[in-house]
Design a protein around this motif. Structure first.
Motif: not given
Length: 256
Positions: A77-80, A108-109, A148-149, A154-156
């Motif tokens: 969910a965060s990456a997307g 992110y938050i 996970g977040s 990092g990916t985002g």
């Protein structure tokens, strides 16, 4: 100190804006954040209850799938949501006090808080209705949520740059990301697979993420093959690479 305070206020303002845009402008916006995971969990539970007598772990199908799905969502969910943080707030970058990184921090938050709240709201009724006796290991849950977040962050950060510079990469990333739901151990246990298949699945750090999240709820789960150091190292490397790439290209992100 003034610099930090200024950007803290900017992030807070962006966070409120994101909440309004994401949830407040749509009917049932906040409710949908709960209905989406519930729908996935119910669907998986119904399908697997029809073909198996007991879940791979414990006695409750909804609990098994909920722990897998929610654990996975700390990344997915965060990456997307983070991948388009800068491009979605492009108009705000004309203000000198708004930095590209502020848009990423705000999302992110918001997503981390949302996933935590959704996890509590989904898992608590399952525990109450099924009367499962649990010995929750909070250190596993907290570490799984943070790692996970962190991978997602990092990916985002990297994708905000790469999506702009290489439009084809955005399509490739979307294609590669789709099978993650199938290879992250959400509806099965990687340690129950044959050795060859297990080794391949455990190359995916998200499988370790889901295993650790489940360890927080199932004290009897031994999680054979789980490697906390591998998961932490991947998270830190992802974050380092993302920050370096984002910092190097932040001027280009503001200019576009």
């Amino acid at each position: 100190m003034n610099y930090v305070g200024t950007h803290a206020r900017v992030v807070a303002a962006l966070l409120i804006r994101e909440m309004s845009t994401r949830f407040g402008s749509k009917p049932g916006g906040y409710l949908w954040a709960l209905l989406d995971p519930i729908a996935h969990i119910v669907f998986l539970s119904v399908i697997f209850m029809a073909i198996a007598h007991t879940p791979p772990l414990g006695t409750s199908f909804p609990m098994f799938f909920a722990t897998g799905y929610i654990g996975f969502q700390f990344y997915q969910a965060s990456a997307g949501y983070l991948n388009t943080a800068v491009s979605s707030n492009k108009s705000l970058l004309s203000y000198p006090n708004v930095a590209p990184i502020d848009t990423v921090w705000a999302r992110y938050i918001l997503q981390l808080i949302t996933t935590i709240v959704v996890g509590i709201c989904v898992l608590s009724p399952i525990v109450a209705l099924t009367r499962i006796q649990l010995s929750i290991q909070f250190h596993h849950l907290i570490e799984a949520a943070l790692t996970g977040s962190t991978i997602a962050l990092g990916t985002g950060l990297a994708n905000n740059v790469l999506f702009v510079k290489f439009p084809l990469y955005e399509k490739v990333f979307g294609i590669v990301s789709r099978p993650l739901f199938l290879v992250s151990g959400i509806f099965y246990l990687p340690d129950s697979l044959p050795p060859g298949a297990r080794e391949i699945i455990l190359m995916n750090p998200l499988a370790h993420l889901v295993m650790q999240f489940r360890m927080g709820f199932y004290s009897q789960y031994r999680a054979v093959g789980f490697d906390a150091d591998y998961l932490r190292s991947f998270a830190l490397i992802s974050l380092f690479f993302g920050f370096v790439l984002f910092t190097m290209c932040k001027g280009a992100l503001r200019a576009r």
